[in-house]
Design a protein around this motif. Structure first.
Motif, mmCIF file in Angstrom:
data_model
loop_
_atom_site.group_PDB
_atom_site.id
_atom_site.type_symbol
_atom_site.label_atom_id
_atom_site.label_comp_id
_atom_site.label_asym_id
_atom_site.label_seq_id
_atom_site.Cartn_x
_atom_site.Cartn_y
_atom_site.Cartn_z
ATOM 1 N N UNK A 245 1.061 -1.114 -0.055
ATOM 2 C CA UNK A 245 -0.031 -0.291 -0.197
ATOM 3 C C UNK A 245 1.045 1.335 0.188
ATOM 4 N N UNK A 246 0.267 2.382 0.385
ATOM 5 C CA UNK A 246 -1.049 2.803 0.790
ATOM 6 C C UNK A 246 -2.047 2.920 -1.178
ATOM 7 N N UNK A 247 -3.122 1.225 -0.586
ATOM 8 C CA UNK A 247 -3.783 1.365 -2.037
ATOM 9 C C UNK A 247 -4.591 2.774 -2.277
ATOM 10 N N UNK A 248 -5.314 4.240 -3.384
ATOM 11 C CA UNK A 248 -5.557 4.760 -2.924
ATOM 12 C C UNK A 248 -6.779 4.858 -2.682
ATOM 13 N N UNK A 249 -7.583 5.124 -2.281
ATOM 14 C CA UNK A 249 -9.333 4.642 -1.956
ATOM 15 C C UNK A 249 -9.947 5.567 -3.410
ATOM 16 N N UNK A 250 -9.308 6.109 -4.131
ATOM 17 C CA UNK A 250 -9.734 5.898 -5.139
ATOM 18 C C UNK A 250 -10.079 5.159 -6.080
ATOM 19 N N UNK A 251 -8.846 4.008 -5.431
ATOM 20 C CA UNK A 251 -8.832 2.963 -6.413
ATOM 21 C C UNK A 251 -9.726 1.553 -6.568
ATOM 22 N N UNK A 252 -10.501 1.977 -5.077
ATOM 23 C CA UNK A 252 -11.779 0.985 -4.555
ATOM 24 C C UNK A 252 -12.177 -0.048 -5.571
ATOM 25 N N UNK A 253 -12.968 0.355 -6.652
ATOM 26 C CA UNK A 253 -13.386 -0.159 -7.648
ATOM 27 C C UNK A 253 -13.098 -1.770 -7.769
ATOM 28 N N UNK A 254 -11.842 -0.851 -8.806
ATOM 29 C CA UNK A 254 -10.973 -0.983 -9.482
ATOM 30 C C UNK A 254 -10.607 -2.849 -8.734
ATOM 31 N N UNK A 255 -10.330 -2.049 -7.660
ATOM 32 C CA UNK A 255 -8.451 -3.233 -6.985
ATOM 33 C C UNK A 255 -10.406 -4.079 -5.876
ATOM 34 N N UNK A 256 -11.300 -3.646 -5.911
ATOM 35 C CA UNK A 256 -12.134 -5.034 -5.349
ATOM 36 C C UNK A 256 -12.666 -5.820 -6.505
ATOM 37 N N UNK A 257 -12.215 -5.072 -7.717
ATOM 38 C CA UNK A 257 -13.101 -6.602 -9.519
ATOM 39 C C UNK A 257 -12.127 -7.129 -9.395
ATOM 40 N N UNK A 258 -10.812 -6.799 -8.876
ATOM 41 C CA UNK A 258 -10.035 -7.836 -9.565
ATOM 42 C C UNK A 258 -9.174 -8.242 -9.050
ATOM 43 N N UNK A 259 -8.798 -7.554 -7.429
ATOM 44 C CA UNK A 259 -7.640 -8.394 -6.659
ATOM 45 C C UNK A 259 -9.018 -9.450 -5.609
ATOM 46 N N UNK A 260 -8.752 -10.358 -4.240
ATOM 47 C CA UNK A 260 -8.999 -11.022 -4.095
ATOM 48 C C UNK A 260 -8.646 -9.932 -2.009
ATOM 49 N N UNK A 261 -7.662 -9.663 -2.211
ATOM 50 C CA UNK A 261 -6.974 -8.564 -1.218
ATOM 51 C C UNK A 261 -6.570 -7.454 -1.734
ATOM 52 N N UNK A 262 -6.072 -6.856 -1.198
ATOM 53 C CA UNK A 262 -4.761 -5.284 -1.028
ATOM 54 C C UNK A 262 -4.791 -4.322 0.003
ATOM 55 N N UNK A 263 -2.967 -4.509 -0.126
ATOM 56 C CA UNK A 263 -2.536 -3.548 1.012
ATOM 57 C C UNK A 263 -3.386 -2.505 1.136
ATOM 58 N N UNK A 264 -3.825 -2.008 2.689
ATOM 59 C CA UNK A 264 -3.699 -0.496 2.701
ATOM 60 C C UNK A 264 -2.890 0.497 3.380
ATOM 61 N N UNK A 265 -1.708 0.133 3.401
ATOM 62 C CA UNK A 265 -0.131 0.156 4.210
ATOM 63 C C UNK A 265 1.037 -0.116 3.532
#
Length: 457
Positions: A245-265
């Motif tokens: 991370x930090x994964x940007x919140x603006x990418x939330x829709x994209x990352x939840x569509x493509x990945x099972x888990x993503x780093x926040x930090x």
């Protein structure tokens, strides 16, 4: 009449073809989020071995997991970074003269001096089989992109006739802290074929989990999409974790569509500041906690870490027992994936107890509707509900440095509850108390309380 019906049917079929009806999703794509209906739980080699883990150490951690943790839902054994480098060092990447192992298609191979079962081109097949025979699952870490060495050698891209590695790369946006790979230009012919080729290789090794690094900061949407498409076509369930991370919140829709888990930090280590920072970052991610898609708090830096790691000397975690409970309470009620970073065979009884609490792990697995009630003046309250049995969970935290204990109040109506309830401390189920109207607890600095609330007759 039959001729007219036949002609109409033929015309309809031609129209479908002419106007390009979208093909149905592949079965693999439909199943993608079903592979992680609950947050993944496992062990990762990074915190204790950095880029130097060896096969016998992976097996020792798998043996421990199978014996002590598997009954509690722990299942993934993940080999972290640079398993393809024969001469890496702990305490800082050896970037001046790395010895890479790579096949003729520009795909990294395990270093045989560290993973002897990889000889004769076997890759991780034998290690994966060893782990699978214990009823566990096997994962690996990779960096995004294509090896610089493959570009220099102009290796052919498997599945893309006539295209070589030097035709699909860019040196822009290269990883800042590890220079093994170049960026893959997503719209170049052969780009998808290269990702397909490495994911298909991992599928042939029977890999169940893939952690892909340098995807989230900055956010590489194009390469994330390439990786996801490669997983969809490989024919094997493979949990996809993006890092760091930090994964940007603006990418939330994209990352939840493509990945099972993503780093926040970025990496979380064994200091209170790292733990405290998670509470702030988590605030924006509560709405995205859902089956198959999990915001990730990073690995759990508990037990014995940095044996040959990247941050400090070989040690047991520097977090105090109260801070360790607070970390586990946050990770568990937030439903973060649980990836333990310490060397499992070195666990003491206290560390093992943190990983084998049935009540806490039931909450982690079955809690629903996770939400933060407040985060103010160092006081935090988080709740969830078990829809299966109606239990309400509540975690409260004192993030302040002290020195005084702090009283934290949580009205029951903030939890949607009225009347009398029995509160059970999930870490000590003998600790029970009745509450009405509100819960009030005084907590020491950096400490927390995790309870289950059930209606009292």
């Amino acid at each position: 009449m039959q001729k007219k019906l036949f002609s109409a049917l033929l015309l309809w079929l031609c129209c479908q073809l002419a106007f390009g009806q979208q093909p149905e999703q592949s079965m693999q794509e439909k199943q993608f989020k079903k592979w992680a209906q609950t947050p993944p739980m496992g062990w990762n080699s990074w915190d204790c071995y950095g880029p130097t883990v060896e096969e016998h150490e992976v097996k020792a951690n798998a043996d421990y997991m199978a014996k002590y943790l598997k009954p509690y839902g722990w299942e993934y054994v993940v080999v972290d970074i640079r398993w393809y480098v024969a001469n890496d060092k702990a305490g800082g990447y050896n970037q001046t003269d790395p010895i890479y192992l790579m096949d003729r298609y520009g795909r990294y191979q395990p270093a045989e001096n560290r993973f002897p079962s990889a000889k004769n081109g076997q890759g991780f097949k034998a290690l994966a089989q060893y782990i699978h025979q214990k009823g566990l699952k096997f994962g690996i870490h990779i960096m995004r992109g294509i090896p610089k060495e493959a570009v220099a050698q102009k290796t052919p891209i498997l599945g893309a006739a006539g295209i070589t590695a030097d035709q699909i790369y860019s040196d822009s946006l290269q990883c800042e802290w590890l220079k093994d790979n170049y960026t893959i230009v997503a719209n170049q012919a052969g780009a998808q074929a290269y990702y397909n080729s490495i994911i298909n290789l991992y599928a042939s090794w029977r890999v169940d989990f893939i952690k892909v690094d340098d995807l989230s900061r900055p956010y590489h949407a194009d390469e994330i999409a390439l990786i996801r498409k490669a997983i969809d076509q490989c024919g094997r369930p493979m949990v996809f974790s993006t890092s760091p991370g930090e994964t940007p919140i603006r990418a939330a829709a994209h990352v939840r569509e493509h990945a099972n888990m993503w780093r926040m930090v970025d990496d979380v280590w064994d200091t209170w500041d790292h733990v405290k920072h998670l509470f702030d970052v988590a605030q924006q991610w509560y709405p995205y906690i859902a089956p198959g898609t999990w915001p990730d708090c990073d690995m759990i830096p508990l037990g014995r870490i940095a044996i040959r790691g990247e941050r400090g000397a070989d040690r047991m975690t520097r977090l105090s027992p109260e801070e360790q409970y607070s970390l586990m309470n946050l990770f568990s009620i937030f439903k973060s994936p649980l990836m333990f970073g310490g060397d499992l065979p070195s666990n003491d009884p206290f560390t093992l107890s943190l990983l084998t609490n049935k009540e806490v792990l039931t909450m982690h697995r079955e809690g629903d509707g996770v939400k933060q009630l407040f985060n103010q003046d160092g006081k935090v309250a988080i709740t969830s509900t078990n829809k299966r049995n109606g239990d309400t969970y509540l975690a409260i935290f004192n993030l302040n440095d002290g020195p005084d204990n702090v009283a934290i109040d949580v009205p029951l109506d903030a939890l949607g509850l009225q009347g009398k309830y029995q509160a059970t401390n999930l870490w000590n189920t003998q600790d029970r108390f009745l509450v009405q109207d509100k819960i009030r607890k005084r907590l020491k600095p950096h400490s927390s309380l995790l309870v289950k609330l059930q209606r009292s007759n």
